[in-house]
Motif scaffolding. Structure first.
Motif, PDB file in Angstrom:
ATOM      1  N   TYR A   1       0.820  -1.208   0.000  1.00  0.00           N
ATOM      2  CA  TYR A   1       0.000   0.000   0.000  1.00  0.00           C
ATOM      3  C   TYR A   1       0.860   1.266   0.000  1.00  0.00           C
ATOM      4  O   TYR A   1       0.647   2.170  -0.794  1.00  0.00           O
ATOM      5  CB  TYR A   1      -0.951   0.005   1.201  1.00  0.00           C
ATOM      6  N   ALA A   2       1.829   1.340   0.897  1.00  0.00           N
ATOM      7  CA  ALA A   2       2.660   2.551   0.986  1.00  0.00           C
ATOM      8  C   ALA A   2       3.459   2.767  -0.297  1.00  0.00           C
ATOM      9  O   ALA A   2       3.669   3.899  -0.721  1.00  0.00           O
ATOM     10  CB  ALA A   2       3.590   2.478   2.184  1.00  0.00           C
ATOM     11  N   GLN A   3       3.881   1.677  -0.909  1.00  0.00           N
ATOM     12  CA  GLN A   3       4.634   1.806  -2.152  1.00  0.00           C
ATOM     13  C   GLN A   3       3.755   2.331  -3.278  1.00  0.00           C
ATOM     14  O   GLN A   3       4.149   3.229  -4.009  1.00  0.00           O
ATOM     15  CB  GLN A   3       5.232   0.459  -2.544  1.00  0.00           C
ATOM     16  N   VAL A   4       2.567   1.783  -3.396  1.00  0.00           N
ATOM     17  CA  VAL A   4       1.670   2.187  -4.472  1.00  0.00           C
ATOM     18  C   VAL A   4       1.103   3.584  -4.219  1.00  0.00           C
ATOM     19  O   VAL A   4       1.111   4.451  -5.090  1.00  0.00           O
ATOM     20  CB  VAL A   4       0.520   1.167  -4.639  1.00  0.00           C
ATOM     21  N   GLU A   5       0.627   3.820  -3.009  1.00  0.00           N
ATOM     22  CA  GLU A   5      -0.059   5.074  -2.698  1.00  0.00           C
ATOM     23  C   GLU A   5       0.895   6.255  -2.564  1.00  0.00           C
ATOM     24  O   GLU A   5       0.577   7.371  -2.964  1.00  0.00           O
ATOM     25  CB  GLU A   5      -0.866   4.901  -1.405  1.00  0.00           C
ATOM     26  N   TYR A   6       2.077   6.026  -1.975  1.00  0.00           N
ATOM     27  CA  TYR A   6       2.985   7.130  -1.671  1.00  0.00           C
ATOM     28  C   TYR A   6       4.319   7.050  -2.404  1.00  0.00           C
ATOM     29  O   TYR A   6       5.163   7.925  -2.246  1.00  0.00           O
ATOM     30  CB  TYR A   6       3.239   7.202  -0.160  1.00  0.00           C
ATOM     31  N   GLY A   7       4.543   5.977  -3.153  1.00  0.00           N
ATOM     32  CA  GLY A   7       5.797   5.849  -3.880  1.00  0.00           C
ATOM     33  C   GLY A   7       6.989   5.556  -2.985  1.00  0.00           C
ATOM     34  O   GLY A   7       8.124   5.863  -3.346  1.00  0.00           O
ATOM     35  N   ALA A   8       6.747   4.980  -1.814  1.00  0.00           N
ATOM     36  CA  ALA A   8       7.838   4.673  -0.887  1.00  0.00           C
ATOM     37  C   ALA A   8       8.636   3.474  -1.398  1.00  0.00           C
ATOM     38  O   ALA A   8       8.076   2.513  -1.906  1.00  0.00           O
ATOM     39  CB  ALA A   8       7.276   4.372   0.501  1.00  0.00           C
ATOM     40  N   SER A   9       9.942   3.538  -1.226  1.00  0.00           N
ATOM     41  CA  SER A   9      10.792   2.417  -1.623  1.00  0.00           C
ATOM     42  C   SER A   9      10.842   1.382  -0.502  1.00  0.00           C
ATOM     43  O   SER A   9      10.465   1.660   0.642  1.00  0.00           O
ATOM     44  CB  SER A   9      12.214   2.909  -1.915  1.00  0.00           C
ATOM     45  N   ASN A  10      11.332   0.181  -0.829  1.00  0.00           N
ATOM     46  CA  ASN A  10      11.478  -0.857   0.195  1.00  0.00           C
ATOM     47  C   ASN A  10      12.376  -0.388   1.328  1.00  0.00           C
ATOM     48  O   ASN A  10      12.109  -0.654   2.497  1.00  0.00           O
ATOM     49  CB  ASN A  10      12.036  -2.147  -0.418  1.00  0.00           C
ATOM     50  N   GLU A  11      13.457   0.298   0.981  1.00  0.00           N
ATOM     51  CA  GLU A  11      14.393   0.780   1.998  1.00  0.00           C
ATOM     52  C   GLU A  11      13.725   1.816   2.907  1.00  0.00           C
ATOM     53  O   GLU A  11      13.913   1.793   4.118  1.00  0.00           O
ATOM     54  CB  GLU A  11      15.648   1.373   1.331  1.00  0.00           C
ATOM     55  N   GLU A  12      12.946   2.714   2.330  1.00  0.00           N
ATOM     56  CA  GLU A  12      12.223   3.706   3.137  1.00  0.00           C
ATOM     57  C   GLU A  12      11.245   3.032   4.087  1.00  0.00           C
ATOM     58  O   GLU A  12      11.120   3.424   5.249  1.00  0.00           O
ATOM     59  CB  GLU A  12      11.477   4.688   2.236  1.00  0.00           C
ATOM     60  N   LEU A  13      10.551   2.012   3.600  1.00  0.00           N
ATOM     61  CA  LEU A  13       9.612   1.289   4.453  1.00  0.00           C
ATOM     62  C   LEU A  13      10.321   0.570   5.593  1.00  0.00           C
ATOM     63  O   LEU A  13       9.859   0.579   6.735  1.00  0.00           O
ATOM     64  CB  LEU A  13       8.795   0.299   3.628  1.00  0.00           C
ATOM     65  N   LYS A  14      11.467  -0.029   5.302  1.00  0.00           N
ATOM     66  CA  LYS A  14      12.237  -0.708   6.350  1.00  0.00           C
ATOM     67  C   LYS A  14      12.693   0.272   7.420  1.00  0.00           C
ATOM     68  O   LYS A  14      12.619  -0.018   8.616  1.00  0.00           O
ATOM     69  CB  LYS A  14      13.442  -1.428   5.743  1.00  0.00           C
ATOM     70  N   ARG A  15      13.167   1.451   6.998  1.00  0.00           N
ATOM     71  CA  ARG A  15      13.599   2.484   7.963  1.00  0.00           C
ATOM     72  C   ARG A  15      12.414   2.954   8.807  1.00  0.00           C
ATOM     73  O   ARG A  15      12.531   3.154  10.016  1.00  0.00           O
ATOM     74  CB  ARG A  15      14.240   3.663   7.238  1.00  0.00           C
ATOM     75  N   PHE A  16      11.268   3.134   8.172  1.00  0.00           N
ATOM     76  CA  PHE A  16      10.070   3.569   8.895  1.00  0.00           C
ATOM     77  C   PHE A  16       9.671   2.542   9.946  1.00  0.00           C
ATOM     78  O   PHE A  16       9.388   2.887  11.094  1.00  0.00           O
ATOM     79  CB  PHE A  16       8.910   3.799   7.920  1.00  0.00           C
ATOM     80  N   VAL A  17       9.647   1.259   9.569  1.00  0.00           N
ATOM     81  CA  VAL A  17       9.265   0.202  10.508  1.00  0.00           C
ATOM     82  C   VAL A  17      10.246   0.157  11.673  1.00  0.00           C
ATOM     83  O   VAL A  17       9.845   0.064  12.836  1.00  0.00           O
ATOM     84  CB  VAL A  17       9.178  -1.167   9.790  1.00  0.00           C
ATOM     85  N   LYS A  18      11.542   0.234  11.374  1.00  0.00           N
ATOM     86  CA  LYS A  18      12.568   0.196  12.422  1.00  0.00           C
ATOM     87  C   LYS A  18      12.396   1.372  13.391  1.00  0.00           C
ATOM     88  O   LYS A  18      12.413   1.194  14.614  1.00  0.00           O
ATOM     89  CB  LYS A  18      13.956   0.222  11.790  1.00  0.00           C
ATOM     90  N   LYS A  19      12.209   2.579  12.854  1.00  0.00           N
ATOM     91  CA  LYS A  19      12.047   3.768  13.692  1.00  0.00           C
ATOM     92  C   LYS A  19      10.767   3.684  14.527  1.00  0.00           C
ATOM     93  O   LYS A  19      10.762   3.995  15.713  1.00  0.00           O
ATOM     94  CB  LYS A  19      12.011   5.023  12.813  1.00  0.00           C
ATOM     95  N   THR A  20       9.682   3.248  13.906  1.00  0.00           N
ATOM     96  CA  THR A  20       8.401   3.138  14.616  1.00  0.00           C
ATOM     97  C   THR A  20       8.478   2.106  15.736  1.00  0.00           C
ATOM     98  O   THR A  20       8.014   2.359  16.854  1.00  0.00           O
ATOM     99  CB  THR A  20       7.266   2.779  13.631  1.00  0.00           C
ATOM    100  N   ASN A  21       9.080   0.963  15.459  1.00  0.00           N
ATOM    101  CA  ASN A  21       9.223  -0.058  16.494  1.00  0.00           C
ATOM    102  C   ASN A  21      10.087   0.443  17.650  1.00  0.00           C
ATOM    103  O   ASN A  21       9.793   0.164  18.816  1.00  0.00           O
ATOM    104  CB  ASN A  21       9.803  -1.350  15.915  1.00  0.00           C
ATOM    105  N   LYS A  22      11.125   1.197  17.359  1.00  0.00           N
ATOM    106  CA  LYS A  22      11.989   1.768  18.401  1.00  0.00           C
ATOM    107  C   LYS A  22      11.188   2.737  19.282  1.00  0.00           C
ATOM    108  O   LYS A  22      11.283   2.699  20.512  1.00  0.00           O
ATOM    109  CB  LYS A  22      13.179   2.484  17.754  1.00  0.00           C
TER     110      LYS A  22
END
Length: 89
Positions: free
Chosen positions: A47-68
């Motif tokens: 969803y984030a990739q299609v809707e917002y154009g986020a890359s896999n790397e951006e999504l991984k960084r977001f998940v890591k930061k959010t979990n922290k």
């Protein structure tokens, strides 16, 4: 297919969308073309990739930061489980 003007569709949009979910073909005429209502499936994995154009790397960084951040809030006792009921302050 039931074809509507933009004005007619806008006046009772919820009703038309519910009819679409029940299988009825509904379209709206605009600028000489018909735009059809169709239910679509949303896949959360992309969803984030299609809707917002986020890359896999951006999504991984977001998940890591959010979990922290969530871990820190939980450790500080500020994170509470959602019970399904909303309460005012």
């Amino acid at each position: 297919m039931k074809t509507l003007t933009v004005t007619a569709a806008r006046q009772n949009l919820g009703s038309w969308l519910k009819k679409t979910l029940k299988g009825e073909d509904i379209g709206v005429m605009i600028d000489g073309a018909i735009v059809a209502f169709r239910p679509v499936k949303v896949y959360s994995e992309d969803y984030a990739q299609v809707e917002y154009g986020a890359s896999n790397e951006e999504l991984k960084r977001f998940v890591k930061k959010t979990n922290k951040e969530l871990d820190a809030e939980e450790k500080a006792g500020r994170l509470k489980p959602f019970t399904g009921k909303l309460k005012r302050g």
